[in-house]
Design an enzyme around this catalytic site. Structure first.
Site: not given
Ligand code: S3P
Length: 442
Positions: A33, A38, A326, A357
């Site tokens: 994801k 990106r 996550d 969570r």
């Molecule tokens: C992500 C960063 C994380 C992660 C999220 C996806 C990302 O969040 O929990 O599911 O794609 O940069 P945080 O940057 O808030 O830690």
């Protein structure tokens, strides 16, 4: 053959039966994801064409595509193959429609940074969960760079309005280890005067840095600091998105806790900033093999084989937390099947995810008989009641809570009814197909 998962009378509530003998077989984990988001963002602001394969067709990533389409970027999607005609920063057009980022924190936070330096006006909104998630963590440093952003509670909550303009690079020391914060500032820094740096308390996922390099951008990394010069141009490239280790985590845990199981997970991204779940599984004693390790587009990939395992409780905290943030919901389930106590600490960030969570994991797993208690910055799981009970549980609109509960149902002694299972499509649209494929019935 009747499968385990069948829709109940209410389309939204899924009845999960528990006649499972084991989970066996091989699945190809869908695209990552974070990397999928990106690839669209960098492809859109690059010069020339970008081709992405194994793109994640989850709701969150489709939101990112739709936002850039509204900004005038030409994107063609054919199953999981995407072609983006790079518009460059200068080619993004003002949208007469509001950009709707849905449930996606990554789309919201990264796009605020990206758009802060583009001279157009944008309005951004998300769903109910996004409306509760703090945006000050990005809007505040972006304002220090000169960004003009407004939103509810002085720019802390959506809807947000961004009037892009000229930015000045900053040296930002972030109080949280967050890839969304780091990436938002770096994307703004790309279009700022001078140099921008971000320093984090612990290293967060580095997909932005790796992908920026793949698009020809130069960055410097020194310990926990990443630095880039503004004004660099990106060139379109080809990207093969690795399987999402955060999606693989549900089947890694399933394979470890469901009796008589052996699951092969192919093409899983093994970026060291994401592999905390592997460290935890191995430390708890899981029978896990890592095979066929290789590198694609600056990202390491491997195939994983997990077997039913005897597990022991451990303590999880400190530097490892951003590497598995996550995966904590499914790690809590894993811990319920271990001998002894598991303590998860230093994870207060869990409170600002798609749901709180700490509350949702503790609340829902308690419904199934797990002995678990919340703490200020995590939770404690007592691996004493291994047989889970059936019952009614709710994803609370959080994809990772929904998938964790579906795996929990595989080891429950009677039917589990899962409300709001639709949320799972945010990151793993074919999750139930994969689970059905692996199930061997009694
Ligand atoms: C992500 C960063 C994380 C992660 C999220 C996806 C990302 O969040 O929990 O599911 O794609 O940069 P945080 O940057 O808030 O830690």
């Amino acid at each position: 053959m009747e499968k385990m998962f069948s829709r109940g009378g209410n389309m939204d509530s899924l009845k999960l039966r528990t006649n499972i003998n084991g989970l066996n077989g091989s699945i190809d984990i869908p695209g990552d994801k974070s990397i999928s988001h990106r690839s669209i963002m960098l492809g859109a602001i690059a010069q020339g064409k970008t081709i992405v394969d194994n793109f994640l067709l989850g709701d969150d990533c489709l939101r990112t595509i739709s936002c850039f389409e509204k900004l005038g970027v030409n994107i063609r999607l054919d199953k999981d193959h995407v072609e983006i005609e790079g518009a460059g920063f200068d080619g993004l057009r003002e949208s007469f429609e509001v950009l709707d980022t849905g449930n996606s924190g990554t789309t919201t936070r990264l796009m605020v940074g990206l758009l802060s330096g583009v001279p157009i006006h944008t309005c951004m909104i998300g769903d109910e969960s996004i409306a509760k998630r703090p945006m000050k963590r990005v809007t505040e440093p972006l304002r220090q760079m000169g960004a003009k952003i407004d939103g509810r509670e002085d720019g802390n909550f959506t809807p947000l309005a961004i009037r892009g303009g000229s930015l000045q690079g900053i040296d930002y020391v972030s109080p949280v280890a967050s890839a969304q914060v780091k990436s938002s500032i770096l994307l703004a820094g790309l279009h700022a005067q001078g140099t921008t740096s971000v320093t984090e308390p612990h290293k967060s996922r580095d997909h932005t840095e790796r992908m920026l390099r793949a698009f020809g951008c130069e960055l410097e990394e020194d310990g926990l600091t990443v630095k880039l010069k503004g004004g660099q141009k990106l060139s379109g490239t080809n990207i093969l998105v690795p399987g999402d280790i955060s999606s693989a985590a549900f089947f890694l845990v399933a394979g470890a806790i469901v009796p008589n199981s052996r699951i092969i997970l192919k093409n899983v991204g093994m970026n060291p900033t994401r592999t905390g779940i592997i460290d935890v599984l191995l430390q708890m004693g899981a029978r896990l093999e890592i095979e066929n390790e290789r590198i694609k587009n600056n990202e390491p990939i491997a195939d994983l084989i997990i077997h039913t395992s005897e597990l022991t409780g451990i303590e999880i905290g400190g530097d490892i937390i951003p590497r598995l943030i996550d995966e904590i919901p499914v790690i809590a389930l894993l811990a319920s099947q271990a001998q002894g106590k598991t303590v998860i600490k230093d994870a207060a960030e869990l409170k600002v995810k798609e749901t709180n969570r700490i509350d949702t994991v503790v609340g829902e797993l308690s419904q199934l008989g797990v002995v678990i208690e919340p703490t200020d910055d995590g939770m404690i799981i007592y691996g004493e009641k291994k047989q889970l009970t059936g019952g009614k549980v709710d994803s609370h609109g959080d994809h990772r809570i929904g998938m964790m509960l579906a795996i929990a149902a595989c080891i429950a002694d009677s039917e589990v009814t899962l409300t709001d299972s639709e949320s799972i499509s945010v990151s793993y649209p074919n999750f139930f197909e994969h689970l059905d494929l692996l199930i061997e019935e009694k």
